[in-house]
Scaffold this motif. Structure first.
Motif, PDB file in Angstrom:
ATOM      1  N   MET A  13      -9.367  -7.836  -5.121  1.00  0.00           N
ATOM      2  CA  MET A  13      -9.052  -8.049  -3.754  1.00  0.00           C
ATOM      3  C   MET A  13      -7.449  -7.752  -3.211  1.00  0.00           C
ATOM      4  O   MET A  13      -7.318  -7.353  -2.225  1.00  0.00           O
ATOM      5  N   MET A  14      -6.677  -7.935  -4.459  1.00  0.00           N
ATOM      6  CA  MET A  14      -5.152  -7.666  -3.984  1.00  0.00           C
ATOM      7  C   MET A  14      -4.868  -6.039  -3.824  1.00  0.00           C
ATOM      8  O   MET A  14      -4.139  -5.688  -2.909  1.00  0.00           O
ATOM      9  N   VAL A  15      -5.621  -5.213  -4.632  1.00  0.00           N
ATOM     10  CA  VAL A  15      -5.615  -3.708  -4.308  1.00  0.00           C
ATOM     11  C   VAL A  15      -6.107  -3.574  -2.970  1.00  0.00           C
ATOM     12  O   VAL A  15      -5.327  -2.731  -2.298  1.00  0.00           O
ATOM     13  N   SER A  16      -7.214  -4.082  -2.368  1.00  0.00           N
ATOM     14  CA  SER A  16      -7.875  -3.747  -1.143  1.00  0.00           C
ATOM     15  C   SER A  16      -6.930  -3.990   0.045  1.00  0.00           C
ATOM     16  O   SER A  16      -6.683  -3.507   0.889  1.00  0.00           O
ATOM     17  N   PHE A  36       9.504  -6.857  -7.952  1.00  0.00           N
ATOM     18  CA  PHE A  36       8.976  -5.977  -7.283  1.00  0.00           C
ATOM     19  C   PHE A  36       9.209  -4.482  -7.536  1.00  0.00           C
ATOM     20  O   PHE A  36       8.535  -3.560  -7.405  1.00  0.00           O
ATOM     21  N   ASP A  37      10.458  -4.479  -7.942  1.00  0.00           N
ATOM     22  CA  ASP A  37      10.979  -3.046  -8.422  1.00  0.00           C
ATOM     23  C   ASP A  37      10.986  -2.906 -10.045  1.00  0.00           C
ATOM     24  O   ASP A  37      11.514  -1.893 -10.602  1.00  0.00           O
ATOM     25  N   GLY A  38      10.313  -3.876 -10.560  1.00  0.00           N
ATOM     26  CA  GLY A  38      10.290  -3.932 -11.949  1.00  0.00           C
ATOM     27  C   GLY A  38       8.801  -4.367 -12.629  1.00  0.00           C
ATOM     28  O   GLY A  38       8.090  -3.448 -12.531  1.00  0.00           O
ATOM     29  N   PRO A  39       8.683  -5.606 -13.130  1.00  0.00           N
ATOM     30  CA  PRO A  39       7.320  -5.715 -13.564  1.00  0.00           C
ATOM     31  C   PRO A  39       6.135  -5.462 -12.685  1.00  0.00           C
ATOM     32  O   PRO A  39       4.928  -5.165 -13.117  1.00  0.00           O
ATOM     33  N   PHE A  40       6.316  -5.597 -11.376  1.00  0.00           N
ATOM     34  CA  PHE A  40       5.197  -5.590 -10.310  1.00  0.00           C
ATOM     35  C   PHE A  40       4.598  -3.772 -10.744  1.00  0.00           C
ATOM     36  O   PHE A  40       3.527  -3.709 -10.394  1.00  0.00           O
ATOM     37  N   ARG A  41       5.546  -2.888 -10.790  1.00  0.00           N
ATOM     38  CA  ARG A  41       5.298  -1.640 -10.977  1.00  0.00           C
ATOM     39  C   ARG A  41       4.515  -1.332 -12.138  1.00  0.00           C
ATOM     40  O   ARG A  41       3.953  -0.121 -12.407  1.00  0.00           O
ATOM     41  N   ARG A  42       4.324  -2.357 -13.127  1.00  0.00           N
ATOM     42  CA  ARG A  42       3.852  -1.975 -14.526  1.00  0.00           C
ATOM     43  C   ARG A  42       2.605  -2.706 -14.788  1.00  0.00           C
ATOM     44  O   ARG A  42       2.269  -2.739 -15.709  1.00  0.00           O
ATOM     45  N   THR A  43       2.054  -2.945 -13.664  1.00  0.00           N
ATOM     46  CA  THR A  43       0.928  -3.919 -13.890  1.00  0.00           C
ATOM     47  C   THR A  43      -0.175  -2.717 -13.707  1.00  0.00           C
ATOM     48  O   THR A  43      -0.181  -2.045 -13.057  1.00  0.00           O
ATOM     49  N   PRO A  44      -1.669  -3.347 -14.058  1.00  0.00           N
ATOM     50  CA  PRO A  44      -2.784  -2.487 -13.857  1.00  0.00           C
ATOM     51  C   PRO A  44      -3.146  -2.652 -12.436  1.00  0.00           C
ATOM     52  O   PRO A  44      -3.431  -1.613 -11.837  1.00  0.00           O
ATOM     53  N   LEU A  45      -2.566  -3.589 -11.700  1.00  0.00           N
ATOM     54  CA  LEU A  45      -2.616  -3.711 -10.145  1.00  0.00           C
ATOM     55  C   LEU A  45      -2.181  -2.715  -9.477  1.00  0.00           C
ATOM     56  O   LEU A  45      -2.550  -1.947  -8.888  1.00  0.00           O
ATOM     57  N   THR A  46      -0.749  -2.364  -9.854  1.00  0.00           N
ATOM     58  CA  THR A  46      -0.077  -1.340  -9.413  1.00  0.00           C
ATOM     59  C   THR A  46      -0.247   0.078  -9.792  1.00  0.00           C
ATOM     60  O   THR A  46      -0.060   0.859  -8.935  1.00  0.00           O
ATOM     61  N   ALA A  47      -0.874   0.119 -11.017  1.00  0.00           N
ATOM     62  CA  ALA A  47      -1.731   1.680 -11.338  1.00  0.00           C
ATOM     63  C   ALA A  47      -2.489   2.216 -10.496  1.00  0.00           C
ATOM     64  O   ALA A  47      -2.501   2.934 -10.172  1.00  0.00           O
ATOM     65  N   GLY A  64      -1.602   6.859  -3.950  1.00  0.00           N
ATOM     66  CA  GLY A  64      -0.337   7.540  -3.383  1.00  0.00           C
ATOM     67  C   GLY A  64       0.464   6.253  -2.740  1.00  0.00           C
ATOM     68  O   GLY A  64       1.119   6.783  -1.619  1.00  0.00           O
ATOM     69  N   LEU A  65       0.521   5.213  -3.211  1.00  0.00           N
ATOM     70  CA  LEU A  65       1.282   3.981  -2.519  1.00  0.00           C
ATOM     71  C   LEU A  65       2.091   3.212  -3.482  1.00  0.00           C
ATOM     72  O   LEU A  65       2.173   2.106  -3.648  1.00  0.00           O
ATOM     73  N   GLY A  66       2.797   4.151  -4.328  1.00  0.00           N
ATOM     74  CA  GLY A  66       3.530   3.172  -5.366  1.00  0.00           C
ATOM     75  C   GLY A  66       4.645   2.475  -4.602  1.00  0.00           C
ATOM     76  O   GLY A  66       5.210   2.901  -3.759  1.00  0.00           O
ATOM     77  N   PRO A  67       4.837   1.243  -5.095  1.00  0.00           N
ATOM     78  CA  PRO A  67       5.853   0.549  -4.262  1.00  0.00           C
ATOM     79  C   PRO A  67       7.281   1.003  -4.060  1.00  0.00           C
ATOM     80  O   PRO A  67       7.821   1.020  -3.036  1.00  0.00           O
ATOM     81  N   ARG A  68       7.826   1.609  -5.165  1.00  0.00           N
ATOM     82  CA  ARG A  68       9.077   2.171  -5.014  1.00  0.00           C
ATOM     83  C   ARG A  68       9.433   3.092  -4.006  1.00  0.00           C
ATOM     84  O   ARG A  68      10.158   3.171  -3.393  1.00  0.00           O
ATOM     85  N   LEU A  75       2.018 -11.919 -11.841  1.00  0.00           N
ATOM     86  CA  LEU A  75       2.893 -12.185 -10.677  1.00  0.00           C
ATOM     87  C   LEU A  75       4.167 -12.490 -10.873  1.00  0.00           C
ATOM     88  O   LEU A  75       4.592 -12.529 -12.203  1.00  0.00           O
ATOM     89  N   ASP A  76       4.989 -13.137  -9.991  1.00  0.00           N
ATOM     90  CA  ASP A  76       6.386 -13.152 -10.245  1.00  0.00           C
ATOM     91  C   ASP A  76       6.826 -14.619 -11.084  1.00  0.00           C
ATOM     92  O   ASP A  76       7.987 -14.949 -11.138  1.00  0.00           O
ATOM     93  N   GLN A  77       5.778 -15.150 -11.435  1.00  0.00           N
ATOM     94  CA  GLN A  77       6.118 -16.842 -11.890  1.00  0.00           C
ATOM     95  C   GLN A  77       7.119 -16.887 -12.845  1.00  0.00           C
ATOM     96  O   GLN A  77       7.742 -17.700 -12.980  1.00  0.00           O
ATOM     97  N   ARG A  78       6.702 -15.945 -13.968  1.00  0.00           N
ATOM     98  CA  ARG A  78       7.396 -16.068 -15.118  1.00  0.00           C
ATOM     99  C   ARG A  78       8.837 -15.701 -15.075  1.00  0.00           C
ATOM    100  O   ARG A  78       9.734 -16.411 -15.561  1.00  0.00           O
ATOM    101  N   MET A  79       9.101 -14.816 -14.082  1.00  0.00           N
ATOM    102  CA  MET A  79      10.196 -14.153 -14.044  1.00  0.00           C
ATOM    103  C   MET A  79      11.341 -15.434 -12.989  1.00  0.00           C
ATOM    104  O   MET A  79      12.371 -15.644 -13.407  1.00  0.00           O
TER     105      MET A  79
END
Length: 369
Positions: A74-77, A131-142, A148-152, A300-304
């Motif tokens: 859902m999030m990828v979509s 968003f510039d760290g852990p978010f870029r290293r999740t299966p979601l972001t992969a 072609g829409l890498g967050p950074r 998600l960002d909850q741990r950070m």
């Protein structure tokens, strides 16, 4: 009068910062429009902004219970949806804005706005470090990056990046980002700081996990109700749309609601038990309230957010797997310690003085001059 176009989505805690800043722009006499999910219309129009729902098939249903794999799908979509990109560009052509402000999750929308030559700001509604760290290293972001829409890569092409968080709590606070990054401070709606309960009255504690459905969320909430049942507290629980209040048998010291405005409840509270969602956490800190945080979702960002609160001395982090006895012990520690109250008083004052909504409005207006 300037013309601002916001593009958002119904993902819970991402909405208050956008609406808060938009309200300030409206009060300054600017024209403000939103593109969003249909169910967001009332909240957005309440601050005087215009609203139009996305056309086509773009939907967000975060309150629906689903597996982790289904949530990722859902999030990828949503984050890469071509309809969002199309609607932003078409709305800008129909009625050209001075600035387009796109939620940082809507990567296809950011990309489309930049490609269309629009003056674009990205609204980051949590820690930039996430968003510039852990978010870029999740299966979601992969998966997103493969499209072609890498967050950074996408975000750095925008004209400005507004980080609606406290720069001293955000591990990335103070980054330059080639001059594009601007920390507005947390955007919170605080009518007044919390007042301690009158002498002899039991402290009031707010329990709020998320408006989004997470695996294990309901089970943890059951344990919290068991944990507080024998404590000398007054407990208010808000379940949100993901959990049916009727599924709980509340102890005598607890009232369970599906929804209550947190800004109306927190001034009477002594602490908050939450999941580490940025919006609720910053609102609690803005009221000077210490927190007990049990992160619900590993991607998600909850741990950070929880770690930042704990490192600031403003609360404690526990595991969602904690026993009722462990939960009760941590709640008592947070409530009984003057150190937590002192730390949150200081953080709360800083958040209120930053006035994130006002600062965000000034940054956006400054993009035009």
């Amino acid at each position: 009068m300037a013309n601002f176009l916001f593009s958002t989505l119904d993902a819970g805690g991402n909405v208050p910062p956008a609406v808060g800043i938009a309200g300030e722009l409206v009060r300054d006499g600017h024209r403000v429009r939103f593109l969003g999910n249909r169910q967001q219309a009332g909240q957005i129009e309440a601050v005087g902004a215009e609203f139009r729902a996305y056309d086509g098939s773009f939907r967000m249903t975060p309150a629906e219970h689903m597996s982790t794999l289904q949530q990722i799908s859902m999030m990828v979509s949503a984050f890469t949806h071509p309809g969002v990109a199309r609607d932003i560009v078409e709305e800008a052509r129909r009625d050209p804005p001075d600035v387009v402000i796109v939620d940082c999750l809507l990567l296809s929308g950011i990309d489309a706005a930049v490609r269309a030559g629009l003056r674009t700001a990205v609204l980051v509604h949590s820690f930039y470090a996430f968003f510039d760290g852990p978010f870029r290293r999740t299966p979601l972001t992969a998966v997103i990056t493969a499209r072609g829409l890498g967050p950074r890569r996408v975000m750095k092409r925008a004209d400005r990046i507004l980080v609606c968080s406290d720069p001293l709590l955000d591990p990335a606070g103070g980054k330059n980002g080639n001059g594009k990054l601007a920390w507005t401070g947390a955007v919170v709606d605080v009518a007044q700081p919390a007042d301690p309960a009158p002498s002899g009255s039991p402290p009031k504690v707010l329990v709020s996990l998320s408006t989004t459905a997470f695996p294990g969320q309901e089970g943890f909430l059951h344990k919290v109700l068991q944990a507080v049942a024998d404590l000398p507290l007054e407990v208010v629980v808000t379940t949100g749309p993901a959990i049916d209040p009727a599924s709980f048998t509340a102890p005598p010291n607890t009232i369970v609601h599906r929804y209550l405005p947190h800004r109306d409840v927190m001034p009477d509270c002594a602490a908050v038990i939450g999941h580490g969602g940025h919006a609720t956490t910053m609102l609690a800190l803005g009221h000077g309230l210490p927190l007990v945080i049990a992160p619900m979702h590993p991607l998600l960002d909850q741990r950070m957010v929880g770690k930042a609160v704990q490192d600031a001395g403003a609360g404690l982090v526990i595991k969602a797997s904690s026993s009722r006895e462990q939960i009760a012990g941590v709640v008592k520690t947070v409530l009984d310690s003057a150190d937590f109250r002192s730390a949150t008083t200081m953080v709360g004052q800083r958040i209120r003085e930053a006035d994130g909504a006002r600062t965000g409005a000034r940054v956006l207006a400054g993009m035009i001059s």
